[in-house]
Each structure stands twice: as structure tokens, then as C-alpha cells.
Scaffold this motif. Sequence first.
Motif, mmCIF file in Angstrom:
data_model
loop_
_atom_site.group_PDB
_atom_site.id
_atom_site.type_symbol
_atom_site.label_atom_id
_atom_site.label_comp_id
_atom_site.label_asym_id
_atom_site.label_seq_id
_atom_site.Cartn_x
_atom_site.Cartn_y
_atom_site.Cartn_z
ATOM 1 N N GLU A 162 0.740 -1.151 -0.283
ATOM 2 C CA GLU A 162 -0.057 0.056 -0.154
ATOM 3 C C GLU A 162 0.880 1.406 0.109
ATOM 4 O O GLU A 162 0.395 2.280 0.612
ATOM 5 N N SER A 163 2.028 1.198 -0.677
ATOM 6 C CA SER A 163 2.732 2.221 -0.735
ATOM 7 C C SER A 163 2.611 3.130 -2.187
ATOM 8 O O SER A 163 1.866 2.747 -3.074
ATOM 9 N N ARG A 164 3.169 4.327 -2.131
ATOM 10 C CA ARG A 164 3.106 5.030 -3.684
ATOM 11 C C ARG A 164 3.665 4.284 -4.681
ATOM 12 O O ARG A 164 3.407 4.353 -5.625
ATOM 13 N N LEU B 152 3.936 0.908 -4.968
ATOM 14 C CA LEU B 152 3.065 -0.081 -5.617
ATOM 15 C C LEU B 152 1.962 0.391 -6.160
ATOM 16 O O LEU B 152 1.483 -0.196 -7.216
ATOM 17 N N LEU B 153 1.141 1.507 -5.842
ATOM 18 C CA LEU B 153 0.125 2.049 -6.509
ATOM 19 C C LEU B 153 0.630 2.489 -7.862
ATOM 20 O O LEU B 153 -0.247 2.409 -8.778
ATOM 21 N N SER B 154 1.768 3.340 -8.174
ATOM 22 C CA SER B 154 2.293 3.527 -9.363
ATOM 23 C C SER B 154 2.435 2.501 -10.372
ATOM 24 O O SER B 154 2.153 2.333 -11.383
ATOM 25 N N LEU B 155 2.982 1.151 -9.618
ATOM 26 C CA LEU B 155 3.128 0.061 -10.324
ATOM 27 C C LEU B 155 1.826 -0.440 -10.837
ATOM 28 O O LEU B 155 1.621 -0.886 -12.159
ATOM 29 N N CYS B 156 0.985 -0.372 -9.957
ATOM 30 C CA CYS B 156 -0.351 -0.958 -10.435
ATOM 31 C C CYS B 156 -1.073 -0.196 -11.721
ATOM 32 O O CYS B 156 -1.681 -0.773 -12.518
ATOM 33 N N LEU B 157 -0.879 1.073 -11.462
ATOM 34 C CA LEU B 157 -1.291 1.860 -12.697
ATOM 35 C C LEU B 157 -0.694 1.888 -13.935
ATOM 36 O O LEU B 157 -1.557 1.860 -14.864
ATOM 37 N N LYS B 158 0.711 1.508 -13.859
ATOM 38 C CA LYS B 158 1.204 1.388 -15.126
ATOM 39 C C LYS B 158 0.796 0.322 -15.897
ATOM 40 O O LYS B 158 1.235 0.157 -17.116
ATOM 41 N N ARG B 159 0.554 -0.952 -15.009
ATOM 42 C CA ARG B 159 -0.009 -1.993 -15.825
ATOM 43 C C ARG B 159 -1.196 -2.065 -16.487
ATOM 44 O O ARG B 159 -1.681 -3.155 -17.144
ATOM 45 N N LEU B 160 -1.942 -1.008 -16.363
ATOM 46 C CA LEU B 160 -3.326 -0.741 -17.155
ATOM 47 C C LEU B 160 -3.007 -0.187 -18.423
ATOM 48 O O LEU B 160 -2.532 0.725 -18.423
#
Length: 726
Positions: A279-281, A283-291
Motif C-alpha cells: 500500500e505504498s506510492r 506499488l500504486l504507481s506500479l499498479c497503474l502502469k500495468r493498465l
Amino acid sequence: MLFVLRKYEMALFKYSEAIDVCPNYLDYELAVLRSNIAACHLKMEEWKEVVDSATAALDGLDRLERQEKEQSKAKEESGQGEDEAEEEIISAGAASAAKPEDLRKDARKQRQDDIAKIRAKALMRRARARSELGGWANLEGAIEDYKRLDKMEILADTDRKMVQAQLRALPRRAKEAQEQETAEMWNKLKDLGNGLLRPFGLSTDNFKMVKDEKTGGILCCNCGAPIDGTSSTGALCYDCIKSTVDISQGIPREGTLQTCRDCDRWLMPPATWVVAAPESRELLSLCLKRLRNLSKVRIIDARFVWTEPHSRRIKVKITVQDAVAEGVLMQQSFEVVYVVHYQQCRECAKSYTHNVWRACVQVRQKVTHKRTFLFLEQLILKHQAHKDTINIKEEKDGIDFFFAHRNQAEAFVSFLKSVVPVFVKESRHLISQDTHTGNKQYKFNFSAEIVPVCRDDLVALPLKLAKAVGTISPLVLCWRIGTSVNLLDTNTLQTAELSSDVYWRAPFQPLAGTTELVEFIVMDIEPTAVRKGKWVLGEATVARASDLGVNDNTYFARTHLGALLKPGDSVMGYMLTGSNFNSEALDAIENSRAYGSTVPDVVLVRKHYPNRRKNKHRNWKLKRMAKEEGELRAKAADQEKMDADYEQFLRDVEEDEELRAALALYKNPKKQSQKQPKQRDEDAMSIAETETTAEDDDVPKINMDELLDDFDELEIHDRGDAEMAA
């Protein structure tokens, strides 16, 4: 030529033939032809055909730009890794090979300028035709076209003046057309209502049907709700827009993430592993880049949704915003579920395989004790300099650090140079070679030899070197080891620094080490007015502890411990009188006219606490690195010597505040009384835990405020269990 000769019908025929034979994938050429057809219809005042041809040309240009953007983005993603690899092998002489890239950039810029010119012409012709056709819808479309033209930098001055003039005149005409069409619509509605109500003897006048000025007079084409016609989107109300328009279409609702269970890193495709806490920034950036397709909308908010830790699912709630029409923005929220898969990274895979290291740093020091290595170990642990190692192996006279990459070993060598004086040599060994491509694989070895002078060693400097480092007395004491060797003249409190480069030009061995220290008893001491930092020069009279009750021999010595010693204290020092040192440097000092008479009988080093208990339980501890012994197995005698060195190092930490400031000391929790004595001794040997007693009041103690909490040993207890235990 036919268009110039004003033969517009023949020109239309030729343009139509060209469109028939032109391939469909040539969007730019087709857009040029359709724009020319619009120009012919414009001259013939066929306004509707002008609008159709210009719209077809603009659609082709939009499609062409989307294709070029997608192609350039795909090339960047696929060629990123290759470009990085090529940058490493391009030499200075091949710099001229980059000129074709500049030519390609100029060609792309020229292409974009040509597309902008054709778009401006098509917009100009369609706007003119719409303004001539009249009507509320056409006039609004003309205003939109002129607004787009006004934003173009490629537009000529005369055309811009004409566009601005139309933007001033068309809104008034559009307002009049809207009012006229609205009035006609109300009249038709009244006629329809009168036709339905006439059989009943009624009319719309009985119901006083008037236009609602707040709604603009139109109804939603889907649900019939009254809406403002001036700001409606496709004659739809806001509720219908929300239910029918999906701005998140094309964005996947499921995804996958790969993580390494050994190092807790996450995979950033294609082959990059990044560190990201839950739940870090990052990891959130990584999740958004995978979309996919997320860049087509504007991200307003993104946050994690709580899931069970063992579910191997990560939920992210995303809020996006996009324009659905001119001046109308729509905001929508949705959730994306990521499935976490375990995948071992390349570095961790190498760590579980033998003989896969690419670089090795061999740290050595040719001394009889391990105190310098113990100090270096604590510095490495404090600064996490060993985080990239795949193995640490203890060898004779030193430690070997193994790395998976050469740059990691070079970074570790740089760290060593910043904390201790070392001499580094590099070598490489060829392990494989590809005869077809010429690629070679090497293993790199870095030999880092630490200066063999340690803390509290007695040093006899060569006379030339003593003059070079500050005209200090050649018989000095080493009081600290940092990036250089710090020397102290106990007779005058003069200090000097001996850098690693200066030492290795003419290396020498210390005159005596800590194993040769002798215990003395202070009979009398008088501090002088000479001070330097924490040191006070004192004149002491001491006697050897072994001589008490045997003879009355006493010795005079100048010492830097004038503020610390008092009569009756024990002090450790070097006995020079009656000792035989096999040293050419000491012989040169004794035979020198300048320094021969200054050689003291005794050199006092540090205060000694004879009543201190050995292996006592301290309230603090030091962490140790996990090392592989390999073929080196300590014998019983060697193990006792290592334990003695470690105990002496712990005492140095207690006695020296400067040394404690450079290390990380942790709180040691009290041991349970149920532990067996043997197990307690083993723990004391590994982490040197102690608990001070009231008998050692004179022994240096460490304040609890200086200690850190060891989070690795924190345990979670149930409150009910704790209350029952209390």
C-alpha cells in the motif's frame, strides 16, 4: 490545372477517380483528395457536399495521427532495452552515425506540418459551408470549427482575421436560429396537441402551455426529462449520460502482478525489479502502469481497497475524468483487481546457485586480532553496505564478499575507502568467450588490504615520514582508525594524520600491539595546563603491577590521560625500558640526536578496570553479519582468542564515546529465568548481552537513551495472556 481553369466538374471527376484507385491505408493522400473535392464543391456552392467531403478528410487525418502515436509508443517500449545496451558500446568515433536519426526527426516534423495545413484547409471549408447552410446546428458546428482554427499557429494572418470576424458574428446568428427553431418546435407541438384535443372540444390554450425559460425548451431524447438545450450533450440529460456513456471503456478490470518472496521486490516489465512496500506510492504507481488505455483519461484519484493478506489479491479503486462533449466533463469510479503471482528474481535465483558470483571483494588485514574487522562489521551493518551481497565467507586474515554484478562490488569498495584506510587492487579472470560475436564473460576480484596499524598500537615512524606529516615525534600512539591513521604524541598532545596513500608508499609495521600491553598502577599524577579536546597532559609516576611487593621500581611518564587517572588507578601501557624490539625505525630514533633523549620509559595507553567481570550480561547488544565459515573451522584455542577479541572490542565501545557514536547499539531484552546456563552462555557469546551490577560503579556504562530498539525481535502478545501473566 483543371481547378485553376475553373473546370470544377471535370476536376471532381478526376479527384473521384484518384480516390477509387488510391489504397485505403494511405490516409494522408485520401485526406488531401477529399479536401480538394470540398474545395470544388465550395466553388460550385454545393454546401452540403462541402461539409461531407471536409468531414471525411478530417476523420482520415485524425485516424492517421492515432496510428502514428500508437506506432511510436510501441517502438519506444520495444526498443528501450536495446537502446540502453547500444549506448554502452557506441564509441566516440561512431558519433557521426547518429545523423540519420536527426534526418528522421526532421521528416516527422515536416509530416506533422503537412497534416496541420490540410486540417486547416478542411476546417476552413467546412466552417464556410456550415455558415452558409444556416440553422442552429450548422451555425454551432461552424463556431466550433472556427474556434479550432483560431488555436492553430500555422494559420495565415489574413485567414486569422477572417476567423476572428466570424467568431464575433456567428454567435448572434446562432442565437437567433435557436430562438426561431424553438418557436417553430412549440408551434408544431401546439398543432399536435390541438389535433388531439379537438375531438374533446379543448385546445392547448386551455392548459396555458408556455416555454420554460429555465430548461431551454427541449426534452431528453431518452427519458423525456426537460433539459437545457444550449448545454445538452446529444439531447441527453445528465442521468442518461451517466447510464449510457462509459469513459472507462477499454480499461481492464483485472491484472496480474509478480513479486519475489525472497527480496520482496515487484516486477516492472520487461525485466526490472523495484522495491515497493504494501500500500505504498511505489506499488500504486506500479499498479497503474500495468493498465492499458489508462493514459486516454485523466486520473483524479487512486487508492487501495483493503483485502485479506493471504488472498493474494490487491484491489485499487480508480476515479477518472474525461470530456464527453464540448464543455461537459464526466467522472467515473471503478475497481481493478490484481492477482499476485510469485516469481523469483534473477538476483535471488543466483544467490541459491553456487559459483554464480561475478565480483568478489577480498578484505584482508595482516594482524593477530580481529578488532578492526569487528569495527568494520558494525559500520557495514549500520550503513547496509552488504545488502547486495549474495554470500559472505570468512577466510584467514579477512572476509570475502561476493556480488552478482561488478558495479555492486565497486560501490562496496568505495564504501570501504570512505571508512577505513585500504589499498585496493583489481584483477579479472576470463570464464567464457563467444567466438562468433566476440562477447566475453569475466569474474572480477578486488583485493582490499587494510592498513595493519590498529587502535592503541605503538608506532615508530621513519624519521623522514615523521617530518613529512607535521614534524611530530616519531614515537607515537595510534588513537583512532578512520579514513586515515590518526597518531598522537603522548608527550606533547600533538596529533597527525597518515593517509592511506602516504602509508602505502613506504609501509611499515607497528612497534607493539595491544597483546603486549602491561598493567601499571598510578602512584601519583599531576595534570598540567596543556589541553587538547578531551585530553589533558599529565605527569604520572607509575609502577608495574607485577612488581608490587617485589621491588620498589617506579617510572615517570607523560600521558594524555591526565583528566581520567587518579592515584591508585590501573592503567595499561607499553614497557619500553628493558624490552627488545626488532625495529630499524626505533634504532634510528634512539641513535638520533633530536629524538634519542625523548624516548620514554613507559607509554600509557588507556585506563584499566581490573574489577570488571568477564562475560557479564550487558543491557545492550551489537548485531553480527551472517557469514559462511567454509573450510575455515575455528579450533578451541582460536575460538577463545576470537571471544577475547570480541570482549575487548565491547569494552572499547563502552569506554569510548566517539566509537559508540559511529556504531548502532541496540537494547537487549532481559533473558527469561527459565533459560539454561549453557544456552545463556551461547547467547552471551553471539550478541554479548550484559546486565550491569552495583559492584561495578566505576566501570563505564552506556546510557539507555543511546540504544536503539531492535524491531527484528519484537513479538506480538495477546492482551489476555499479558494480563494473566501479570
